[in-house]
Design a protein around this motif. Structure first.
Motif, short mmCIF file in Angstrom:
data_model
loop_
_atom_site.label_atom_id
_atom_site.label_comp_id
_atom_site.label_asym_id
_atom_site.label_seq_id
_atom_site.Cartn_x
_atom_site.Cartn_y
_atom_site.Cartn_z
N CYS A 1 21.23 -41.76 22.84
CA CYS A 1 22.24 -41.42 21.98
C CYS A 1 23.16 -42.48 21.31
O CYS A 1 23.87 -42.37 20.65
CB CYS A 1 23.21 -40.76 22.94
SG CYS A 1 22.67 -39.01 23.38
N LEU A 2 22.77 -43.86 21.70
CA LEU A 2 23.52 -44.90 21.07
C LEU A 2 22.61 -45.26 19.74
O LEU A 2 23.26 -46.03 18.84
CB LEU A 2 23.27 -46.26 21.73
CG LEU A 2 23.69 -46.32 23.16
CD1 LEU A 2 23.50 -47.48 24.20
CD2 LEU A 2 25.21 -46.10 23.11
N SER B 1 18.09 -39.30 11.28
CA SER B 1 18.75 -39.62 12.38
C SER B 1 18.15 -39.07 13.74
O SER B 1 18.10 -40.33 14.63
CB SER B 1 20.24 -39.00 12.42
OG SER B 1 20.68 -39.32 11.29
N ALA B 2 17.61 -38.16 13.85
CA ALA B 2 16.83 -37.94 15.04
C ALA B 2 15.74 -38.91 15.66
O ALA B 2 15.48 -39.22 16.57
CB ALA B 2 16.52 -36.53 15.02
N ASP C 1 19.35 -30.95 14.81
CA ASP C 1 20.02 -29.64 14.66
C ASP C 1 20.41 -29.62 13.17
O ASP C 1 21.36 -30.52 12.89
CB ASP C 1 21.06 -29.50 15.74
CG ASP C 1 21.86 -28.42 15.43
OD1 ASP C 1 21.96 -27.60 14.51
OD2 ASP C 1 22.77 -28.14 16.22
N ARG C 2 19.84 -29.10 12.23
CA ARG C 2 20.36 -29.03 10.75
C ARG C 2 21.75 -28.35 10.53
O ARG C 2 22.33 -28.65 9.33
CB ARG C 2 19.48 -28.77 10.07
CG ARG C 2 17.99 -29.52 9.94
CD ARG C 2 17.09 -28.88 8.92
NE ARG C 2 15.91 -29.94 8.93
CZ ARG C 2 14.67 -29.54 8.10
NH1 ARG C 2 14.55 -28.43 7.38
NH2 ARG C 2 13.89 -30.66 7.96
N GLU C 3 22.29 -27.81 11.43
CA GLU C 3 23.53 -26.99 11.30
C GLU C 3 24.64 -27.62 12.15
O GLU C 3 25.64 -26.88 12.50
CB GLU C 3 23.17 -25.45 11.42
CG GLU C 3 22.33 -24.79 10.35
CD GLU C 3 22.55 -23.16 10.63
OE1 GLU C 3 23.06 -22.77 11.57
OE2 GLU C 3 21.61 -22.49 10.00
N THR C 4 24.58 -28.71 12.59
CA THR C 4 25.40 -29.20 13.53
C THR C 4 26.89 -29.60 12.63
O THR C 4 26.80 -30.24 11.36
CB THR C 4 25.02 -30.65 14.27
OG1 THR C 4 26.02 -31.10 14.92
CG2 THR C 4 24.67 -31.66 13.11
N SER D 1 26.83 -37.72 13.22
CA SER D 1 26.35 -36.27 13.41
C SER D 1 25.88 -36.08 14.74
O SER D 1 25.83 -35.08 15.29
CB SER D 1 25.64 -35.86 12.32
OG SER D 1 24.43 -36.70 12.32
N GLN D 2 25.04 -37.15 15.17
CA GLN D 2 24.27 -37.26 16.39
C GLN D 2 23.48 -35.74 16.74
O GLN D 2 23.67 -35.05 17.51
CB GLN D 2 25.14 -37.25 17.77
CG GLN D 2 25.70 -38.69 17.75
CD GLN D 2 26.43 -38.90 19.08
OE1 GLN D 2 27.65 -38.36 19.07
NE2 GLN D 2 26.03 -39.93 19.91
N PRO D 3 22.56 -35.56 15.73
CA PRO D 3 21.83 -34.10 15.55
C PRO D 3 20.87 -34.07 16.60
O PRO D 3 20.29 -33.09 16.54
CB PRO D 3 21.64 -34.05 14.23
CG PRO D 3 20.82 -35.54 13.64
CD PRO D 3 22.04 -36.37 14.40
#
Length: 213
Positions: free
Chosen positions: A46-47, A135-136, A114-117, A54-56
């Motif tokens: 998560c870093l 990003s993921a 998560d494309r809808e975050t 967005s951290q998706p």
């Protein structure tokens, strides 16, 4: 840590060594990982950088035997189809490759984007929405390096049917599968890719991927 901190030469050497020894592991020992290892590695992941903060990334630990078997069945179907598609010069070698650690790795998990975050408020992704997926992937790579630093290997199982994996894991429709992974102690750590050792492919010269305009 100050903003202008510089890392020393010894650290840079170790970091380069970590990059070199980061392998896509296919053969695992069956030893269990220490309790809390996966959760701790996710916290490190998560870093990772993400578009618009967005951290998706969404990590799904897969411990249920029925769900694992559904993923295994998908792999078997796709792997059999891939074998049929190999030319005569590659079919024998492909058949000998061990392309998944699904039978031995003590930990299995999937990563989704998560494309809808709503986090990030769409900053930086209006013209390039795929940056959510990228990003993921960055989070996966961060976890991969953190795991290797502890002597833990990661294997990316990409020969799968994404829709069927998502259904087997019962995730929200907006979550897109980035990858399915096996995590555990490598049976044989090595600083050369397994496919290179097997004669399947070789690394390219870095100069061949650099274009100057």
């Amino acid at each position: 840590m100050t903003a202008d901190r510089a890392f020393g030469e010894a650290f840079r050497v170790d970091l380069l060594d970590l990059f070199a020894w980061r392998r896509d592991v296919r053969r695992f020992r069956r030893d269990h990982l220490p309790e809390g290892t996966f959760e701790r590695l996710v916290a490190v992941a998560c870093l990772a950088p993400s578009v618009g903060l967005s951290q998706p990334w969404r990590f799904v630990s897969v411990a249920d035997a029925v769900r694992q078997q559904a993923v295994r069945a998908s792999f078997e179907r796709c792997n059999a189809d891939a074998l049929r598609r190999q030319g005569d010069d590659k079919a024998g070698l492909y058949a000998r490759l061990k392309l998944a650690g699904l039978d031995d790795a003590p930990c299995q998990f999937a990563v989704f984007a998560d494309r809808e975050t709503e986090q990030g408020h769409s900053l930086g992704r209006l013209t390039m929405p795929t940056t959510i997926d990228y990003s993921a992937v960055m989070a996966v790579h961060t976890l991969w390096l953190a795991a290797r630093a502890e002597g833990i290997g990661l294997g990316w199982v990409s020969i799968l049917e994404p829709d069927l994996v998502a259904a087997a894991l019962d995730v929200p429709p907006a979550w897109v599968l980035i990858g399915y992974f096996c995590l555990g102690y490598p049976l044989e750590p090595d600083d050369a890719p397994a496919l290179e050792r097997a004669g399947w492919e070789r690394r390219c010269d870095p100069a061949s991927v650099l274009l100057v305009r």
